[in-house]
Design an enzyme around this catalytic site. Sequence first.
Site, mmCIF file in Angstrom:
data_model
loop_
_atom_site.group_PDB
_atom_site.id
_atom_site.type_symbol
_atom_site.label_atom_id
_atom_site.label_comp_id
_atom_site.label_asym_id
_atom_site.label_seq_id
_atom_site.Cartn_x
_atom_site.Cartn_y
_atom_site.Cartn_z
ATOM 1 N N GLU A 90 0.834 -1.206 0.000
ATOM 2 C CA GLU A 90 0.000 0.000 0.000
ATOM 3 C C GLU A 90 0.866 1.253 0.000
ATOM 4 O O GLU A 90 1.436 1.632 1.037
ATOM 5 C CB GLU A 90 -0.949 0.030 1.202
ATOM 6 N N ASP A 110 2.161 -14.999 12.396
ATOM 7 C CA ASP A 110 1.049 -15.685 11.739
ATOM 8 C C ASP A 110 0.085 -14.613 11.230
ATOM 9 O O ASP A 110 -0.628 -13.971 12.011
ATOM 10 C CB ASP A 110 0.363 -16.613 12.747
ATOM 11 N N HIS A 126 -2.865 9.743 -1.365
ATOM 12 C CA HIS A 126 -2.881 8.450 -2.050
ATOM 13 C C HIS A 126 -2.816 8.604 -3.563
ATOM 14 O O HIS A 126 -2.304 7.725 -4.254
ATOM 15 C CB HIS A 126 -4.107 7.629 -1.609
HETATM 16 C C1 LIG Z 1 1.539 11.145 2.796
HETATM 17 C C2 LIG Z 1 1.649 12.126 3.968
HETATM 18 C C3 LIG Z 1 2.622 11.559 5.012
HETATM 19 C C4 LIG Z 1 2.156 13.466 3.476
HETATM 20 O O1 LIG Z 1 2.147 14.350 4.563
HETATM 21 P P1 LIG Z 1 2.816 15.795 4.468
HETATM 22 O O2 LIG Z 1 2.773 16.355 5.847
HETATM 23 O O3 LIG Z 1 2.203 16.587 3.371
HETATM 24 O O4 LIG Z 1 4.297 15.392 4.045
HETATM 25 P P2 LIG Z 1 5.642 16.185 4.026
HETATM 26 O O5 LIG Z 1 6.176 16.055 2.636
HETATM 27 O O6 LIG Z 1 5.486 17.552 4.635
HETATM 28 O O7 LIG Z 1 6.559 15.292 5.018
HETATM 29 C C5 LIG Z 1 6.225 15.161 6.396
HETATM 30 C C6 LIG Z 1 6.843 13.886 6.918
HETATM 31 O O8 LIG Z 1 6.120 12.760 6.387
HETATM 32 C C7 LIG Z 1 7.061 11.686 6.095
HETATM 33 N N1 LIG Z 1 7.068 11.436 4.632
HETATM 34 C C8 LIG Z 1 6.460 12.164 3.669
HETATM 35 N N2 LIG Z 1 6.642 11.605 2.450
HETATM 36 C C9 LIG Z 1 7.383 10.498 2.647
HETATM 37 C C10 LIG Z 1 7.887 9.486 1.768
HETATM 38 N N3 LIG Z 1 7.661 9.507 0.437
HETATM 39 N N4 LIG Z 1 8.604 8.487 2.307
HETATM 40 C C11 LIG Z 1 8.835 8.433 3.643
HETATM 41 N N5 LIG Z 1 8.389 9.374 4.511
HETATM 42 C C12 LIG Z 1 7.664 10.389 4.025
HETATM 43 C C13 LIG Z 1 8.401 12.151 6.613
HETATM 44 O O9 LIG Z 1 8.533 11.783 7.976
HETATM 45 C C14 LIG Z 1 8.281 13.660 6.492
HETATM 46 O O10 LIG Z 1 9.136 14.368 7.370
HETATM 47 P P3 LIG Z 1 10.679 14.666 6.923
HETATM 48 O O11 LIG Z 1 11.401 13.375 7.095
HETATM 49 O O12 LIG Z 1 10.636 15.109 5.491
HETATM 50 O O13 LIG Z 1 11.104 15.710 7.886
HETATM 51 C C15 LIG Z 1 0.268 12.369 4.651
HETATM 52 O O14 LIG Z 1 -0.638 13.001 3.752
HETATM 53 C C16 LIG Z 1 -0.398 11.139 5.189
HETATM 54 O O15 LIG Z 1 0.060 10.539 6.147
HETATM 55 N N6 LIG Z 1 -1.555 10.723 4.647
HETATM 56 C C17 LIG Z 1 -2.274 9.593 5.169
HETATM 57 C C18 LIG Z 1 -1.946 8.362 4.416
HETATM 58 C C19 LIG Z 1 -2.299 7.130 5.226
HETATM 59 O O16 LIG Z 1 -2.276 7.098 6.439
HETATM 60 N N7 LIG Z 1 -2.634 6.064 4.550
HETATM 61 C C20 LIG Z 1 -2.873 4.852 5.269
HETATM 62 C C21 LIG Z 1 -3.705 3.993 4.598
HETATM 63 S S1 LIG Z 1 -5.402 4.512 4.563
HETATM 64 C C22 LIG Z 1 -6.214 3.012 4.740
HETATM 65 O O17 LIG Z 1 -5.680 2.001 4.349
HETATM 66 C C23 LIG Z 1 -7.359 2.897 5.639
HETATM 67 C C24 LIG Z 1 -8.645 3.743 5.549
HETATM 68 C C25 LIG Z 1 -8.348 5.195 5.217
HETATM 69 O O18 LIG Z 1 -9.565 3.214 4.615
HETATM 70 C C26 LIG Z 1 -9.176 3.562 6.967
HETATM 71 C C27 LIG Z 1 -10.294 4.501 7.333
HETATM 72 O O19 LIG Z 1 -11.463 4.220 6.982
HETATM 73 O O20 LIG Z 1 -9.985 5.505 8.011
HETATM 74 N N1 LIG Z 2 -1.396 -25.632 16.854
HETATM 75 C C1 LIG Z 2 -2.324 -24.720 16.583
HETATM 76 O O1 LIG Z 2 -3.503 -24.890 16.889
HETATM 77 C C2 LIG Z 2 -1.937 -23.451 15.923
HETATM 78 C C3 LIG Z 2 -0.662 -23.250 15.477
HETATM 79 N N2 LIG Z 2 -0.314 -22.063 14.912
HETATM 80 C C4 LIG Z 2 1.080 -21.955 14.485
HETATM 81 O O2 LIG Z 2 1.844 -22.092 15.671
HETATM 82 C C5 LIG Z 2 3.145 -21.562 15.432
HETATM 83 C C6 LIG Z 2 3.568 -20.776 16.623
HETATM 84 O O3 LIG Z 2 3.461 -21.597 17.759
HETATM 85 P P1 LIG Z 2 4.451 -21.338 18.962
HETATM 86 O O4 LIG Z 2 4.005 -22.188 20.088
HETATM 87 O O5 LIG Z 2 4.587 -19.872 19.189
HETATM 88 O O6 LIG Z 2 5.844 -21.748 18.354
HETATM 89 P P2 LIG Z 2 6.614 -23.156 18.364
HETATM 90 O O7 LIG Z 2 5.678 -24.276 18.068
HETATM 91 O O8 LIG Z 2 7.805 -23.004 17.488
HETATM 92 O O9 LIG Z 2 7.063 -23.247 19.889
HETATM 93 C C7 LIG Z 2 8.021 -22.406 20.414
HETATM 94 C C8 LIG Z 2 9.290 -23.205 20.665
HETATM 95 O O10 LIG Z 2 10.330 -22.330 21.048
HETATM 96 C C9 LIG Z 2 10.972 -22.877 22.205
HETATM 97 N N3 LIG Z 2 11.566 -21.712 22.906
HETATM 98 C C10 LIG Z 2 12.904 -21.469 22.939
HETATM 99 N N4 LIG Z 2 13.153 -20.309 23.575
HETATM 100 C C11 LIG Z 2 11.959 -19.804 23.948
HETATM 101 C C12 LIG Z 2 11.561 -18.617 24.626
HETATM 102 N N5 LIG Z 2 12.454 -17.715 25.043
HETATM 103 N N6 LIG Z 2 10.248 -18.398 24.825
HETATM 104 C C13 LIG Z 2 9.323 -19.281 24.397
HETATM 105 N N7 LIG Z 2 9.645 -20.439 23.766
HETATM 106 C C14 LIG Z 2 10.946 -20.703 23.527
HETATM 107 C C15 LIG Z 2 9.874 -23.609 22.935
HETATM 108 O O11 LIG Z 2 10.426 -24.586 23.765
HETATM 109 P P3 LIG Z 2 9.598 -25.213 25.017
HETATM 110 O O12 LIG Z 2 8.170 -25.424 24.595
HETATM 111 O O13 LIG Z 2 10.282 -26.468 25.335
HETATM 112 O O14 LIG Z 2 9.670 -24.237 26.109
HETATM 113 C C16 LIG Z 2 9.105 -24.221 21.764
HETATM 114 O O15 LIG Z 2 9.713 -25.397 21.343
HETATM 115 C C17 LIG Z 2 3.039 -20.705 14.188
HETATM 116 O O16 LIG Z 2 3.649 -21.383 13.104
HETATM 117 C C18 LIG Z 2 1.543 -20.621 13.966
HETATM 118 O O17 LIG Z 2 1.242 -20.402 12.609
HETATM 119 C C19 LIG Z 2 -1.202 -21.026 14.801
HETATM 120 C C20 LIG Z 2 -2.474 -21.169 15.252
HETATM 121 C C21 LIG Z 2 -2.968 -22.408 15.784
#
Ligand SMILES: CC(C)(COP(=O)([O-])OP(=O)([O-])OC[C@H]1O[C@@H](n2cnc3c(N)ncnc32)[C@H](O)[C@@H]1OP(=O)([O-])[O-])[C@@H](O)C(=O)NCCC(=O)NCCSC(=O)C[C@@](C)(O)CC(=O)[O-]
Ligand SMILES: NC(=O)C1=CN([C@@H]2O[C@H](COP(=O)(O)OP(=O)(O)OC[C@H]3O[C@@H](n4cnc5c(N)ncnc54)[C@H](OP(=O)(O)O)[C@@H]3O)[C@@H](O)[C@H]2O)C=CC1
Length: 411
Positions: A99, A303, A406
């Site tokens: 996005e 996941d 956008h």
């Molecule tokens: C696009 C901006 C940031 C412009 O915003 P602006 O203030 O006009 O930008 P600017 O050119 O003055 O720059 C300000 C700062 O923005 C950053 N920035 C600016 N441009 C860039 C770039 N190219 N690459 C990386 N960073 C950038 C950067 O931090 C920059 O500071 P600087 O570093 O220059 O001092 C602003 O208009 C904005 O944030 N718009 C919103 C966009 C957004 O949030 N989209 C998310 C997805 S929307 C969606 O998926 C969900 C939705 C909407 O349907 C959910 C709902 O229903 O609400």
């Molecule tokens: N089975 C199910 O129903 C489901 C499975 N999943 C899947 O499960 C997976 C994740 O399961 P998850 O249990 O997190 O991972 P793992 O199955 O990989 O288990 C974690 C492993 O890490 C070991 N471990 C080593 N260091 C640490 C630490 N610091 N903290 C915790 N564990 C440590 C644990 O050892 P020990 O246990 O001996 O402590 C264990 O063997 C994903 O792939 C996900 O997609 C997702 C949803 C449902």
Amino acid sequence: MTDAAALAARVREGELRLHELDDHADPDVAAAARRHLVESETDASLDAVGNYGFPAAAAEPNVENMIGAVQVPLGVAGPVAVDGGAADGEAFLPLATTEGALLASVNRGCSVLNAAGGATARIIKSGMTRAPVFRVADVVEAEALVEWVRDNVDRLRAAAAETTNHGELLDVTPYVVGNSVYLRFRYDTKDAMGMNMATIATEAACDVVEAETEASLVALSGNLCTDKKPAAINAVEGRGRSVTADVTVPREVVEDRLHTTPEAIAELNTRKNLIGSAKAGSLGFNAHVANVVAAMFLATGQDEAQVVEGANAITTAEVRRAEASAGSDGDLYVSVSLSSLEVGTVGGGTKLPTQAEALDVLGIRGGGDPPGSNADAFAEYIAAGALAGELSLLSALASQHLSSAHAELGR
Ligand SMILES: CC(C)(COP(=O)([O-])OP(=O)([O-])OC[C@H]1O[C@@H](n2cnc3c(N)ncnc32)[C@H](O)[C@@H]1OP(=O)([O-])[O-])[C@@H](O)C(=O)NCCC(=O)NCCSC(=O)C[C@@](C)(O)CC(=O)[O-]
Ligand SMILES: NC(=O)C1=CN([C@@H]2O[C@H](COP(=O)(O)OP(=O)(O)OC[C@H]3O[C@@H](n4cnc5c(N)ncnc54)[C@H](OP(=O)(O)O)[C@@H]3O)[C@@H](O)[C@H]2O)C=CC1
């Protein structure tokens, strides 16, 4: 004929099944054979899919019938300063997305957080849940089961502990519906997201329940867990990490960097995120927390289906005036609370090479010291990223900049 082509021919002739190819070739050749077969039976060319940058063997625990990899562009926002219970200091946030404008938005939000002195973040509750469903005869048996569980949590804890070194059963909450009883087991899973760990431990505990009571296990998951479905229980009780991030942004920063005012953002938040979401019957009372959760999940090997729960968040915004200067202009307080963020820095897809590198960017790959601290820090970084995203998008909406942003960056 190449090895891959010969293997594909054997599948086509019915001699081998697609998923048996790994028994006859190394994982990369097996993947090539599957591509060969799929290409020959469809109009697809899989050159890009087959051009992946890690050994297929590295993905063996993560996928079956592998044919290659999908590449999602990865960017960074920040660095952003986070004062967390576990996260501490500045970090770049890795986000994988398609996005346009998302990275720019989160990046702008991060710069605003920094100008405000950084985000604060804390884990409020933690625990991965699994809720098996049991069949009982009637409500009398249901009551007996509930009482038995209340009196025997230590026995269940001991059975669960046999299956894991890191997991720890915290509590078991019973729910009764007629002759179905759901036991919601909640575990501390340290740095693992914990779904495998909790499922395996719960199976061991269920064996004890069945041996000691009249109840029969119907299924290890009875949907009250609730995994990968939108559910109020996760919003209320939490699942994984419940984490909140907040910030107070000085008025001049809101005006200079976000081109709007604290009042406009606070009003928009109420009318959009609170009232609009309530009218829509939404579980997520926020603008786009799912964007940051999904992009950071993809980047770091989480996941991805659990974005459903990760987006279960409420954003609040209010104008804050110092008491001594009531009536004067105020600053902007914004918070985001994610009730059910399921994350791990071990297990799942976290070991895959690109995903592990993304965790390195955050400095949290693998197990933490103490165990659990890496996953805690990870949840706090995601919450800070979500806060940055909320600030930036709400501002773009309040200043009528959403569609122009956008049009410029996302097409
Ligand atoms: C696009 C901006 C940031 C412009 O915003 P602006 O203030 O006009 O930008 P600017 O050119 O003055 O720059 C300000 C700062 O923005 C950053 N920035 C600016 N441009 C860039 C770039 N190219 N690459 C990386 N960073 C950038 C950067 O931090 C920059 O500071 P600087 O570093 O220059 O001092 C602003 O208009 C904005 O944030 N718009 C919103 C966009 C957004 O949030 N989209 C998310 C997805 S929307 C969606 O998926 C969900 C939705 C909407 O349907 C959910 C709902 O229903 O609400
Ligand atoms: N089975 C199910 O129903 C489901 C499975 N999943 C899947 O499960 C997976 C994740 O399961 P998850 O249990 O997190 O991972 P793992 O199955 O990989 O288990 C974690 C492993 O890490 C070991 N471990 C080593 N260091 C640490 C630490 N610091 N903290 C915790 N564990 C440590 C644990 O050892 P020990 O246990 O001996 O402590 C264990 O063997 C994903 O792939 C996900 O997609 C997702 C949803 C449902």
